[in-house]
Design a protein around this motif. Structure first.
Motif, PDB file in Angstrom:
ATOM      1  N   LYS A 403       0.833  -1.207   0.000  1.00  0.00           N
ATOM      2  CA  LYS A 403       0.000   0.000   0.000  1.00  0.00           C
ATOM      3  C   LYS A 403       0.865   1.253   0.000  1.00  0.00           C
ATOM      4  CE  LYS A 403      -4.249  -1.875   2.005  1.00  0.00           C
ATOM      5  NZ  LYS A 403      -5.215  -1.842   3.112  1.00  0.00           N
ATOM      6  N   GLN A 404       1.958   1.213   0.729  1.00  0.00           N
ATOM      7  CA  GLN A 404       2.892   2.345   0.702  1.00  0.00           C
ATOM      8  C   GLN A 404       3.470   2.526  -0.701  1.00  0.00           C
ATOM      9  OE1 GLN A 404       5.711   1.417   3.781  1.00  0.00           O
ATOM     10  NE2 GLN A 404       4.435   2.287   5.436  1.00  0.00           N
ATOM     11  N   GLN A 405       3.804   1.379  -1.324  1.00  0.00           N
ATOM     12  CA  GLN A 405       4.348   1.420  -2.683  1.00  0.00           C
ATOM     13  C   GLN A 405       3.322   2.015  -3.651  1.00  0.00           C
ATOM     14  OE1 GLN A 405       5.661  -2.393  -4.084  1.00  0.00           O
ATOM     15  NE2 GLN A 405       6.148  -1.658  -6.138  1.00  0.00           N
ATOM     16  N   LEU A 406       2.022   1.611  -3.491  1.00  0.00           N
ATOM     17  CA  LEU A 406       0.968   2.126  -4.364  1.00  0.00           C
ATOM     18  C   LEU A 406       0.781   3.625  -4.181  1.00  0.00           C
ATOM     19  CD1 LEU A 406      -1.344   1.461  -6.357  1.00  0.00           C
ATOM     20  CD2 LEU A 406      -2.821   1.086  -4.373  1.00  0.00           C
ATOM     21  N   GLN A 407       0.873   4.074  -2.952  1.00  0.00           N
ATOM     22  CA  GLN A 407       0.732   5.504  -2.670  1.00  0.00           C
ATOM     23  C   GLN A 407       1.864   6.299  -3.312  1.00  0.00           C
ATOM     24  OE1 GLN A 407       0.490   6.378   1.485  1.00  0.00           O
ATOM     25  NE2 GLN A 407      -0.129   8.494   1.186  1.00  0.00           N
ATOM     26  N   GLU A 408       3.066   5.753  -3.236  1.00  0.00           N
ATOM     27  CA  GLU A 408       4.225   6.447  -3.832  1.00  0.00           C
ATOM     28  C   GLU A 408       4.061   6.544  -5.350  1.00  0.00           C
ATOM     29  OE1 GLU A 408       7.545   4.174  -2.558  1.00  0.00           O
ATOM     30  OE2 GLU A 408       7.486   4.907  -0.473  1.00  0.00           O
ATOM     31  N   ILE A 409       3.535   5.460  -5.960  1.00  0.00           N
ATOM     32  CA  ILE A 409       3.332   5.477  -7.420  1.00  0.00           C
ATOM     33  C   ILE A 409       2.313   6.551  -7.790  1.00  0.00           C
ATOM     34  CG2 ILE A 409       2.437   4.148  -9.381  1.00  0.00           C
ATOM     35  CD1 ILE A 409       3.567   1.630  -7.996  1.00  0.00           C
ATOM     36  N   HIS A 410       1.211   6.635  -7.013  1.00  0.00           N
ATOM     37  CA  HIS A 410       0.182   7.640  -7.283  1.00  0.00           C
ATOM     38  C   HIS A 410       0.720   9.051  -7.166  1.00  0.00           C
ATOM     39  CE1 HIS A 410      -3.447   5.419  -8.052  1.00  0.00           C
ATOM     40  NE2 HIS A 410      -3.326   4.673  -6.942  1.00  0.00           N
ATOM     41  N   ILE A 411       1.519   9.273  -6.151  1.00  0.00           N
ATOM     42  CA  ILE A 411       2.072  10.622  -5.949  1.00  0.00           C
ATOM     43  C   ILE A 411       2.963  11.000  -7.120  1.00  0.00           C
ATOM     44  CG2 ILE A 411       3.642  11.977  -4.510  1.00  0.00           C
ATOM     45  CD1 ILE A 411       2.552  10.373  -2.088  1.00  0.00           C
TER      46      ILE A 411
END
Length: 612
Positions: A403-411
């Motif tokens: 989930k942290q990885q997904l958030q970083e990709i979105h940002i």
């Protein structure tokens, strides 16, 4: 019975009738004079003759009780007369209580038979009583009179009219001229209303046409002014502009825009996002499965069997304990069924106690073994729960990382996307500016807006001109002419129909000519020209309601003789109040006449002239 065209009464016999209590007879002649003071029976003779022929008093009123002598239970009137063929007849009417009987030459008949012979009550009394037709029948007498008048055919009326009238009324249905005129007047009224409407609409149309021509000229001038102003603005618009260069720049901007859009669409950040989302879903599924796992004991069956055995031992212990307590001399042993005596009671108790001791030892051993198995099961369950917790912790950690990885990709994607959007917006602005420059040239924003307003205004004016030119004028002139011609025709029809009615009345009234008396059946309304029905009498041109008694009697005599002539019935005439007239004048009745006069202090006297 057949119609009797005329008759002369030669004898009248009364019994129990009014003042004639006993049987009284009177001989009558062609001219009979009845003289007496009031109340001596003059009018009773008239009532008696009327009662015999039509069953009513002299004036046709209802109520026969007043005719009967109040001392008598019945009344009888007998009339002997000679008909127009010189045959003698007798008519007798008897009334007893409320029942009446009529006999003609000794044969019982009905009133309807008498009506056939003598024409009925109204015809008989209109001849016999000179005042009956005018005073009693009133307007009803008109219907009776019209039935007696000869029928005037349509052809006879047309033949009496002028050739012009005949031509106008040809092929017209005049069965009821009154209805014909009424319907034509309704048509005429509608035509006049239609004509007014057409003229009003034509005036409005003429006015609108003038307004339309004026409006078209105004719109043409306005369009011309707008076109001139637009031409001046176009001269400013494209002065010193290289359109090829400007169009090439617009093309370049479009290509830059398209390239940037392609780069944004080819960004693989979306693929990365999808991969991470798939991994997250996989781990969430694993966590769900781990949470769903439940501990399944391998000792469940063994524990259940051991608990069942232990329950059996408990039950056996309770049974032996109860048996030991209940070991009494004289009873059987509940275990071995031996009868307990003084000699064996101790042995039996010792045996039961030994068995209880062995059972307790066995129960303790079974309980220890059950506890041992339960402890092993508890240890195994704790090991399972620990392993499950460890596995869940491991998977949750993975989920947090993803989930942290997904958030970083979105940002990262949002930052890149914002930058690209900003670049796209700048290119779009340049494209619009370039398009505006190519479209408007050297115009300022105000000039461009003004040119657009001029274009819309010109379109609106041209649309209004097209609408005005497409209006088709209705030909009201022809409609007005046709309506006026129809009005003339209807007026002619009405005028000639009135002439037709007038002529019909004139022909009908030929049969109503009398010496002094005049009967008016129709009259023309001065205001409208309509012919309406009426029924009036006059004597020497004086209205009947203003006549004296003597004039009314003379008018009534003429009417009675007229009805004799029209009906073909030469019946007797009875003149009451004969003292009011000195003579009949120039016109003499053709049949029998009875004249009753009041002579003071004179008893009833009936005389007559010798019959021919």
């Amino acid at each position: 019975m057949n119609k009797i065209n005329g008759f002369t009464i030669i004898k009248l016999t009364l019994t129990g009738f009014k003042c004639f209590e006993s049987t009284t007879s009177f001989d009558l002649g062609d001219t009979t004079f009845i003289a007496a003071s009031n109340g001596q029976g003059k009018s009773s003779i008239a009532d008696a003759i009327t009662f015999a022929f039509v069953g009513t008093p002299f004036f046709g009123e209802k109520g026969l009780d007043r005719l009967q002598n109040y001392h008598m239970q019945e009344m009888e009137v007998s009339v002997d007369f000679i008909d127009d063929t010189q045959k003698c007849h007798n008519l007798t009417r008897i009334r007893k209580h409320n029942t009446t009987a009529v006999y003609y030459d000794g044969i019982a008949i009905r009133q309807s038979d008498l009506n056939i012979a003598f024409g009925g009550k109204d015809i008989f009394l209109s001849i016999f009583n000179p005042l009956y037709f005018i005073n009693v029948l009133g307007d009803t007498g008109k219907n009776l009179l019209e039935k007696l008048l000869p029928v005037i055919t349509h052809e006879e009326i047309l033949a009496a009219l002028s050739p012009y009238s005949q031509e106008v009324l040809a092929n017209q249905s005049l069965l009821s001229p009154e209805t014909f005129i009424k319907n034509r007047r309704i048509e005429l009224k509608k035509c006049n209303e239609t004509l007014i409407s057409y003229k009003g609409q034509k005036e409005l149309l003429d006015y609108q046409q003038k307004e339309r021509v004026s409006k078209l000229e105004q719109l043409k001038a306005e369009v011309n002014d707008i076109s001139n102003e637009m031409e001046e603005l176009n001269k400013i618009r494209y002065n010193n502009i290289d359109f090829d260069t400007e169009k090439a720049e617009l093309t370049r901007l479009h290509k830059c825009y398209a390239k940037l859009v392609e780069e944004m669409s080819n960004n693989n950040a979306e693929e990365e996002v999808q991969k991470v989302i798939e991994q997250i879903k996989k781990i969430e599924k694993t966590i769900t499965q781990q949470n769903a796992k439940q501990y399944v004991s391998q000792y469940t069956k063994q524990i259940a069997e051991m608990e069942a055995d232990l329950k059996i031992l408990y039950a056996e212990h309770r049974r032996l304990s109860t048996a030991l307590k209940n070991t009494v001399i004289g009873y059987k042993c509940p275990v071995c069924a031996t009868v307990i005596t003084q000699e064996n009671v101790d042995v039996v108790k010792a045996d039961l106690q030994q068995r209880l001791s062995a059972l307790i030892h066995e129960g303790k051993t079974a309980k220890n073994n059950l506890n041992t198995i339960k402890m092993q099961d508890d240890t195994t369950q704790k090991a399972f729960e620990k392993q499950k917790t460890t596995a869940l912790e491991k998977e949750n950690n993975k989920l947090i990382e993803l989930k942290q990885q997904l958030q970083e990709i979105h940002i990262t994607y949002e930052l890149d996307n914002e930058e690209n959007k900003e670049r796209l917006s700048k290119i779009e602005t340049k494209i619009k500016e370039q398009q505006n420059y190519i479209a408007n040239g050297n115009w300022s924003q105000e000039q461009a807006l003004h040119f657009a307003e001029l274009q819309e205004k010109k379109k609106l004016c041209e649309a209004q001109m097209e609408a005005l030119n497409s209006v088709q004028d209705y030909n009201y002139t022809t409609l007005i002419q046709e309506t006026e011609e129809k009005i003339v025709q209807l007026k002619q029809l009405i005028d000639e129909a009135i002439q037709y009615m007038t002529k019909r009345v004139e022909l009908m009234l030929k049969g109503l000519k009398m010496n002094h008396t005049e009967i008016v059946l129709t009259e023309i309304v001065k205001t409208t020209g309509e012919i309406k029905d009426c029924f009036r009498f006059s004597y020497d041109e004086k209205d009947y309601k203003y006549l004296s008694l003597s004039e009314r009697v003379r008018a009534g005599l003429e009417v009675s003789m007229l009805l004799q002539r029209l009906s073909g019935r030469n019946y007797p005439i009875f003149v009451d109040n004969g003292e009011s007239i000195c003579s009949f004048g120039k016109v003499q009745p053709s049949g029998q006449v009875m004249i009753a006069r009041v002579v003071n202090n004179q008893p009833l006297q009936v005389t007559y002239k010798s019959r021919k």
